[in-house]
Write a protein that holds these residues in place. Structure first.
Motif, PDB file in Angstrom:
ATOM      1  N   THR A 100       0.807  -1.217   0.000  1.00 42.51           N
ATOM      2  CA  THR A 100       0.000   0.000   0.000  1.00 42.51           C
ATOM      3  C   THR A 100       0.839   1.264   0.000  1.00 42.51           C
ATOM      4  OG1 THR A 100      -0.171  -0.267   2.369  1.00 42.51           O
ATOM      5  CG2 THR A 100      -2.007  -1.051   1.031  1.00 42.51           C
ATOM      6  N   GLY A 101       2.093   1.178   0.372  1.00 44.75           N
ATOM      7  CA  GLY A 101       2.968   2.346   0.283  1.00 44.75           C
ATOM      8  C   GLY A 101       2.491   3.494   1.152  1.00 44.75           C
ATOM      9  N   GLY A 151      -1.205   4.018   2.473  1.00 48.41           N
ATOM     10  CA  GLY A 151      -1.638   3.268   3.638  1.00 48.41           C
ATOM     11  C   GLY A 151      -2.783   2.334   3.336  1.00 48.41           C
ATOM     12  N   GLY A 152      -3.183   1.532   4.338  1.00 45.01           N
ATOM     13  CA  GLY A 152      -4.315   0.639   4.164  1.00 45.01           C
ATOM     14  C   GLY A 152      -3.903  -0.814   4.122  1.00 45.01           C
ATOM     15  N   ASP A 153      -4.907  -1.702   3.958  1.00 41.60           N
ATOM     16  CA  ASP A 153      -4.556  -3.120   4.039  1.00 41.60           C
ATOM     17  C   ASP A 153      -5.118  -3.953   2.904  1.00 41.60           C
ATOM     18  OD1 ASP A 153      -7.185  -3.107   4.688  1.00 41.60           O
ATOM     19  OD2 ASP A 153      -6.928  -3.864   6.713  1.00 41.60           O
ATOM     20  N   LEU A 154      -5.747  -3.296   1.907  1.00 42.18           N
ATOM     21  CA  LEU A 154      -6.249  -4.045   0.753  1.00 42.18           C
ATOM     22  C   LEU A 154      -5.860  -3.236  -0.478  1.00 42.18           C
ATOM     23  CD1 LEU A 154      -8.028  -6.135  -0.700  1.00 42.18           C
ATOM     24  CD2 LEU A 154     -10.014  -4.709  -0.142  1.00 42.18           C
ATOM     25  N   SER A 155      -5.102  -3.848  -1.356  1.00 40.46           N
ATOM     26  CA  SER A 155      -4.633  -3.092  -2.513  1.00 40.46           C
ATOM     27  C   SER A 155      -4.257  -4.020  -3.657  1.00 40.46           C
ATOM     28  CB  SER A 155      -3.400  -2.270  -2.117  1.00 40.46           C
ATOM     29  OG  SER A 155      -2.933  -1.531  -3.225  1.00 40.46           O
ATOM     30  N   HIS A 156      -4.573  -3.556  -4.871  1.00 33.23           N
ATOM     31  CA  HIS A 156      -4.127  -4.291  -6.060  1.00 33.23           C
ATOM     32  C   HIS A 156      -3.461  -3.327  -7.025  1.00 33.23           C
ATOM     33  CE1 HIS A 156      -7.070  -7.251  -4.569  1.00 33.23           C
ATOM     34  NE2 HIS A 156      -6.284  -8.134  -5.177  1.00 33.23           N
ATOM     35  N   ALA A 207       1.117 -11.614  -7.764  1.00 31.60           N
ATOM     36  CA  ALA A 207       1.640 -10.642  -6.799  1.00 31.60           C
ATOM     37  C   ALA A 207       2.871  -9.947  -7.351  1.00 31.60           C
ATOM     38  CB  ALA A 207       1.979 -11.339  -5.478  1.00 31.60           C
ATOM     39  N   THR A 208       3.048  -8.715  -6.922  1.00 27.75           N
ATOM     40  CA  THR A 208       4.269  -7.995  -7.302  1.00 27.75           C
ATOM     41  C   THR A 208       5.417  -8.476  -6.421  1.00 27.75           C
ATOM     42  OG1 THR A 208       3.800  -6.227  -5.742  1.00 27.75           O
ATOM     43  CG2 THR A 208       2.942  -5.971  -7.970  1.00 27.75           C
ATOM     44  N   GLU A 209       6.620  -8.195  -6.832  1.00 25.65           N
ATOM     45  CA  GLU A 209       7.782  -8.760  -6.134  1.00 25.65           C
ATOM     46  C   GLU A 209       7.847  -8.334  -4.668  1.00 25.65           C
ATOM     47  OE1 GLU A 209      11.212  -7.532  -8.348  1.00 25.65           O
ATOM     48  OE2 GLU A 209      10.558  -5.437  -8.412  1.00 25.65           O
ATOM     49  N   ASP A 210       7.303  -7.128  -4.371  1.00 26.41           N
ATOM     50  CA  ASP A 210       7.339  -6.655  -2.987  1.00 26.41           C
ATOM     51  C   ASP A 210       6.484  -7.532  -2.075  1.00 26.41           C
ATOM     52  OD1 ASP A 210       8.815  -4.531  -3.970  1.00 26.41           O
ATOM     53  OD2 ASP A 210       7.016  -3.335  -4.355  1.00 26.41           O
ATOM     54  N   GLN A 247      -3.748   1.442  -9.648  1.00 24.76           N
ATOM     55  CA  GLN A 247      -3.699   0.807  -8.343  1.00 24.76           C
ATOM     56  C   GLN A 247      -4.940   1.170  -7.554  1.00 24.76           C
ATOM     57  OE1 GLN A 247      -0.033   1.276  -6.130  1.00 24.76           O
ATOM     58  NE2 GLN A 247      -0.610  -0.305  -4.649  1.00 24.76           N
ATOM     59  N   THR A 248      -5.448   0.187  -6.805  1.00 29.37           N
ATOM     60  CA  THR A 248      -6.633   0.406  -5.985  1.00 29.37           C
ATOM     61  C   THR A 248      -6.252   0.192  -4.522  1.00 29.37           C
ATOM     62  OG1 THR A 248      -7.180  -1.917  -6.378  1.00 29.37           O
ATOM     63  CG2 THR A 248      -8.303  -0.305  -7.744  1.00 29.37           C
ATOM     64  N   PHE A 249      -6.840   1.017  -3.650  1.00 33.93           N
ATOM     65  CA  PHE A 249      -6.547   0.912  -2.210  1.00 33.93           C
ATOM     66  C   PHE A 249      -7.835   1.000  -1.399  1.00 33.93           C
ATOM     67  CE2 PHE A 249      -3.052   3.306  -4.116  1.00 33.93           C
ATOM     68  CZ  PHE A 249      -1.906   2.752  -3.552  1.00 33.93           C
ATOM     69  N   TYR A 250      -7.907   0.177  -0.351  1.00 32.43           N
ATOM     70  CA  TYR A 250      -8.878   0.435   0.714  1.00 32.43           C
ATOM     71  C   TYR A 250      -8.030   0.811   1.919  1.00 32.43           C
ATOM     72  CZ  TYR A 250     -11.412  -0.527   4.940  1.00 32.43           C
ATOM     73  OH  TYR A 250     -11.933  -0.394   6.196  1.00 32.43           O
ATOM     74  N   PHE A 251      -8.311   1.955   2.522  1.00 37.19           N
ATOM     75  CA  PHE A 251      -7.475   2.332   3.676  1.00 37.19           C
ATOM     76  C   PHE A 251      -8.283   2.790   4.884  1.00 37.19           C
ATOM     77  CE2 PHE A 251      -7.121   5.678   0.359  1.00 37.19           C
ATOM     78  CZ  PHE A 251      -7.958   6.609   0.935  1.00 37.19           C
ATOM     79  N   GLY A 252      -9.579   2.423   4.906  1.00 42.47           N
ATOM     80  CA  GLY A 252     -10.362   2.664   6.121  1.00 42.47           C
ATOM     81  C   GLY A 252     -10.454   4.126   6.510  1.00 42.47           C
ATOM     82  N   THR A 253     -10.058   4.436   7.729  1.00 39.54           N
ATOM     83  CA  THR A 253     -10.262   5.782   8.260  1.00 39.54           C
ATOM     84  C   THR A 253      -8.957   6.576   8.354  1.00 39.54           C
ATOM     85  OG1 THR A 253     -10.027   4.958  10.511  1.00 39.54           O
ATOM     86  CG2 THR A 253     -12.266   5.030   9.596  1.00 39.54           C
TER      87      THR A 253
END
Length: 449
Positions: free
Chosen positions: A199-200, A203-208, A256-259, A285-291
């Motif tokens: 997520t870089g 931030g957040g915990d769901l990302s593609h 998955a990416t190498e990271d 890139q897509t991110f879910y980062f909550g609050t």
RNA sequence: CGGAGUAUAGCGCAGCCUGGUAGCGCACCUGCUUCGGGAGCAGGGGGUCGGGUGUUCGAAUCACCCUACUCCGACCA
């Protein structure tokens, strides 16, 4: 468009600074001109591609329920101090001071600003879900810009931001974007694979990351070969329905990416003959980062019980100015670019083999007019240049179909259609050339499937 | 940000070592001949040689400083 009235500066030789094929071809075919390190002018021909890409992005964002607006490029530092990113972002952020000594910045992204808009106007759960997006120039002061517009400092990005009441609904919003992205890249003729990503700084915990495979790509990627030919959700996908099955299907195979990649997990999940270990270009890139931003910036709404709830957010980017070179990397040959019809600056080019000859001119003029009237984006090479030069230019700039007519064909009442991608040529009566062209082009626009 | 390089006409390059006032191909302009895969001939226009300072009678060329750009690595839509 008549070529004699157009602005298309093509180069016979490759400027030495261009290292990768897409950069070379973008310079040679007159798409861009470098103005400084990582800064490019989009010349008319390149701008046409960029605008076609933009239109596809807008259509698919709108279809998924996102709403377009436009935010400024220059932002106040105060907003970024609220989220804590003014200090955290680092030297990539271009900081500017105005005449009143106010701290400003050229936006590298817009989470803070969109959150500010949201919190000003949205007060009730009844206004959710909400997804707002814009397409605007960004600036990131990259340490080392390179590869033309693939990694430039100033770039055009679509960024969407979703707001929802809780995590479950935020994930549903994430899924809508996920599906919209699959369709968006497919419409552009790209095979983009969603891969689990870090997520870089967002931030957040769901990302593609959506990755186009290419040897010149900057990321190493690992995935299951079957990811390359999964079916794309159709135009009548119900975005109000449950998209979980589609997303599940697309995320069930390893990618998955190498990271993020774990070799043991990769080898356990993918049989040896299905393993793809390659390089790729990140086109979104897509991110879910909550609050992460809504909490410090107090983006709250009243829930159904009247209590304040901090909204859950996601953000979703597509680098439009990067997609152009990505398409070229994926679609070119030794003679030049091969545009997919759906993004081609012109869908066809009428090649007058003997401009200046009255009869040939008259026949080509009317073919050109007829093609335009048939709704084809058509270029007309009416220059008084030897035939070889016209073929070379047409191949270089990658127009998908060449409609060729000279005195010889005219005498026999025959024109020729050359398919840029395959090199195939068909000879047919002049009178039926445009309808044939239309029949070839329409399905490839991918705007009805 | 560490390392390496480049800078001469719009693009690609030579000239620099060994200092004597800038050249080639493509592109551009004019004319004629050509015309189905980057045509031929003839004529022509275009350059503060990245910038500054120094050495010298004289600097594209030698020295020093600066700037811009590119490549490799670490970082990112």
């Amino acid at each position: 468009m008549r070529l004699t009235r157009y602005f298309l500066p093509v180069l016979k030789e490759t400027p030495k600074e261009a290292e990768i094929i897409s950069h070379q071809l973008m310079l040679r075919a007159g798409l861009i001109k470098q103005q400084a390190a990582g800064s490019y002018s989009w010349l008319p021909y390149g701008y046409r591609v960029l605008m076609k890409i933009q239109r596809i992005v807008e259509e698919e964002q709108n279809r998924s329920g996102a709403i377009e607006l436009l935010m400024p490029t220059l932002q106040s530092a105060d907003l970024w101090r609220e989220s804590g990113r003014y200090e955290a972002y680092g030297k990539e952020m271009l900081r500017i001071r105005d005449r009143h000594e106010r701290d400003m910045l050229y936006g590298p992204t817009n989470e803070e600003m969109i959150t500010d808009i949201f919190r000003t106007y949205v007060k009730s759960y009844k206004d959710l879900p909400l997804n707002l997006y814009h397409i605007q120039w960004k600036f990131r002061d990259e340490v080392r810009p390179r590869f033309g517009t693939m990694r430039s400092r100033e770039f055009l990005m679509k960024d969407a931001y979703s707001f929802d009441l809780d995590k479950e609904r935020a994930v549903a919003a994430y899924n809508r974007m996920f599906v919209a992205y699959l369709r968006t890249y497919w419409r552009m003729g790209l095979t983009a694979i969603p891969m689990r990503a870090e997520t870089g700084p967002i931030g957040g915990d769901l990302s593609h990351e959506f990755i186009v495979l290419a040897d010149t790509g900057e990321s190493g990627v690992f995935c299951h070969a079957d990811m390359l030919d999964k079916p794309i959700p159709s135009i009548d996908t119900d975005y109000d329905g449950d998209l979980t099955p589609i997303v599940k299907d697309w995320t069930s195979l390893y990618a998955a990416t190498e990271d993020m990649a774990d070799m043991a997990e990769y080898e356990a999940a993918v049989p040896a003959e299905k393993r793809i270990s390659a390089r790729g270009i990140e086109v979104g890139q897509t991110f879910y980062f909550g609050t992460k931003y809504s909490a410090p910036m107090k983006a709250n709404v009243a829930g159904s019980d009247g209590q304040e709830v901090t909204v859950h957010m996601g953000s979703y980017g597509i680098g439009l100015t990067r997609i152009v070179p990505a398409i070229i990397e994926a679609s070119h040959d030794e003679n030049g670019i091969v545009w997919p019809v759906s993004v081609a600056p012109f869908e066809a080019v009428v090649i007058n083999l003997k401009a200046g000859d009255a009869e040939t001119d008259a026949a080509c003029d009317s073919l050109y007019a007829e093609a335009g009237a048939a709704g084809i984006d058509v270029l007309y090479d009416d220059r008084e240049v030897a035939a070889g030069g016209k073929f070379a230019t047409a191949d270089l700039i990658g127009v998908p179909y060449q409609l060729i007519l000279g005195p010889r064909g005219l005498k026999e009442g025959q024109a020729e259609i050359k398919h840029r991608r395959t090199g195939e040529r068909e000879t047919l009566p002049i009178a039926s050339a445009v309808s044939r062209l239309k029949a070839l082009i329409e399905p490839q626009r991918r705007d009805k499937a």
